[in-house]
Write a protein that holds these residues in place. Structure first.
Motif, PDB file in Angstrom:
ATOM      1  N   HIS A  89      40.953  39.364  40.774  1.00  0.00           N
ATOM      2  CA  HIS A  89      40.014  40.272  39.773  1.00  0.00           C
ATOM      3  C   HIS A  89      39.442  39.794  38.565  1.00  0.00           C
ATOM      4  O   HIS A  89      38.878  40.424  37.870  1.00  0.00           O
ATOM      5  CB  HIS A  89      41.153  41.219  39.327  1.00  0.00           C
ATOM      6  CG  HIS A  89      41.904  41.960  40.444  1.00  0.00           C
ATOM      7  ND1 HIS A  89      43.271  41.840  40.485  1.00  0.00           N
ATOM      8  CD2 HIS A  89      41.620  42.266  41.569  1.00  0.00           C
ATOM      9  CE1 HIS A  89      43.881  42.552  41.697  1.00  0.00           C
ATOM     10  NE2 HIS A  89      42.632  42.978  42.399  1.00  0.00           N
ATOM     11  N   ALA A  92      36.048  41.090  37.626  1.00  0.00           N
ATOM     12  CA  ALA A  92      36.327  42.519  37.012  1.00  0.00           C
ATOM     13  C   ALA A  92      37.035  42.573  35.701  1.00  0.00           C
ATOM     14  O   ALA A  92      36.743  43.433  34.864  1.00  0.00           O
ATOM     15  CB  ALA A  92      37.053  43.669  38.132  1.00  0.00           C
ATOM     16  N   THR A 110      32.987  48.398  39.271  1.00  0.00           N
ATOM     17  CA  THR A 110      33.760  47.129  39.943  1.00  0.00           C
ATOM     18  C   THR A 110      34.202  47.560  41.335  1.00  0.00           C
ATOM     19  O   THR A 110      34.955  46.575  42.004  1.00  0.00           O
ATOM     20  CB  THR A 110      35.131  47.185  39.029  1.00  0.00           C
ATOM     21  OG1 THR A 110      35.686  48.446  38.974  1.00  0.00           O
ATOM     22  CG2 THR A 110      34.665  46.765  37.687  1.00  0.00           C
TER      23      THR A 110
END
Ligand code: FMN
Length: 201
Positions: A89, A92, A110
Motif C-alpha cells: 500500500h 497509496a 487508489t
C-alpha cells in the motif's frame, strides 16, 4: 596512527546533537478512513502521528492539523477507522498524504475498497490487514496538530495472515513503517513478549 580498541569504541558511540524534532522511528503509516454519510463523502488521510494510549478501555490517538479536510470530518462525526497498511500500500499511503479529499475522491483514485464497518458509520479499507474502528472521546489542542483521543470499539483482522494455530503472523505481513521521512517494511520476528525472563526448559 594505529587505532586502538578504545578509539574504535568511542567512534561507535559517537553522537551528534540535533534540534528537538519528531525523530521517533519507526512509526506506522496508517490510512485513516472517515466520512461516508449524507454530509461528508468518504475520505482517506495518511497519518503517522498515531499510537496506542490505553489498554482498558482500548484507546488510541491520532494527531491531525486543523486545516486538513479529514479534521473537519472527524471533528463533526466523532468517528474514524485506523487501517493498518503493508508494503504493497506504500504508494497509496504516500499519495493519500499528498492530496486532499476536498479535491479528489481518494477511494476511487487508489482503487482501495470501502467496506461497511462493524460499529461506526464510516467505511473500513477492505485491503488493509487490520481495521480499528474508533469513537472520539476528546480533542486536545497541542500546537500545529490537535490530538483525537479515541476508544477502539471494533477490530477486524485479515484471515490471510492467520495461521492454522490461530496466530496472526505479523512476521509474514510486511507491515509498512515510516521514519525520518522514509518508508520501510517490517522484517522478521526477533522475540516474544517476556522472552528475556523465560526459564529454559
Ligand atoms: C507519511 C505521511 C504521514 C502523515 N502524517 C500526518 C499526520 O500524522 N497528521 C496530519 O495532520 N497529516 C499527516 N500527513 C499529511 C496528510 O495526510 C495530508 O495533508 C493529506 O493530504 C490530508 O488529506 P485531507 O485533506 O483529505 O484530509 C501525512 C502525510 C504523509 C505522506
Amino acid at each position: 596512527m594505529i587505532e586502538t580498541k578504545k578509539m574504535a569504541n568511542k567512534k561507535q558511540f559517537d553522537k551528534q546533537s540535533w534540534k528537538p524534532g519528531n525523530v521517533l522511528a519507526p512509526v506506522p503509516a496508517v490510512l485513516v478512513s472517515c466520512g461516508g454519510n449524507y454530509k461528508w463523502q468518504k475520505n482517506l488521510i495518511t497519518i503517522a502521528w498515531t499510537g496506542s494510549i490505553c489498554s482498558d478501555p482500548p484507546m488510541l490517538s491520532i494527531s491531525i492539523r486543523p486545516e486538513r479536510h479529514s479534521y473537519e470530518i472527524i471533528k463533526d462525526t466523532r468517528e474514524f477507522v485506523v487501517n493498518v497498511t503493508t508494503e504493497k500500500h506504500a504508494k497509496a499511503v504516500d499519495w493519500c498524504g499528498m492530496v486532499s479529499g476536498r479535491d479528489v475522491n481518494k477511494f476511487e483514485r487508489t482503487k482501495l475498497t470501502p467496506m461497511d464497518a462493524l460499529k461506526v458509520n464510516c467505511p473500513v479499507v477492505l485491503e488493509c490487514l487490520i481495521n480499528i474502528e474508533c469513537k472520539v472521546q476528546k480533542i486536545i489542542k497541542l500546537g500545529t496538530h490537535n490530538m483525537f483521543l479515541a476508544e477502539v470499539i471494533a477490530v477486524q483482522v485479515s484471515s490471510e495472515f492467520i495461521d492454522n494455530k490461530g496466530k496472526f503472523r505479523l512476521d509474514k505481513s510486511n507491515l509498512l513503517a515510516f521514519g525520518l521521512g522514509e518508508y520501510f517494511k517490517m522484517g522478521p520476528r526477533v522475540g516474544k513478549f517476556g522472552f528475556s525472563v523465560k526459564k529454559k526448559k
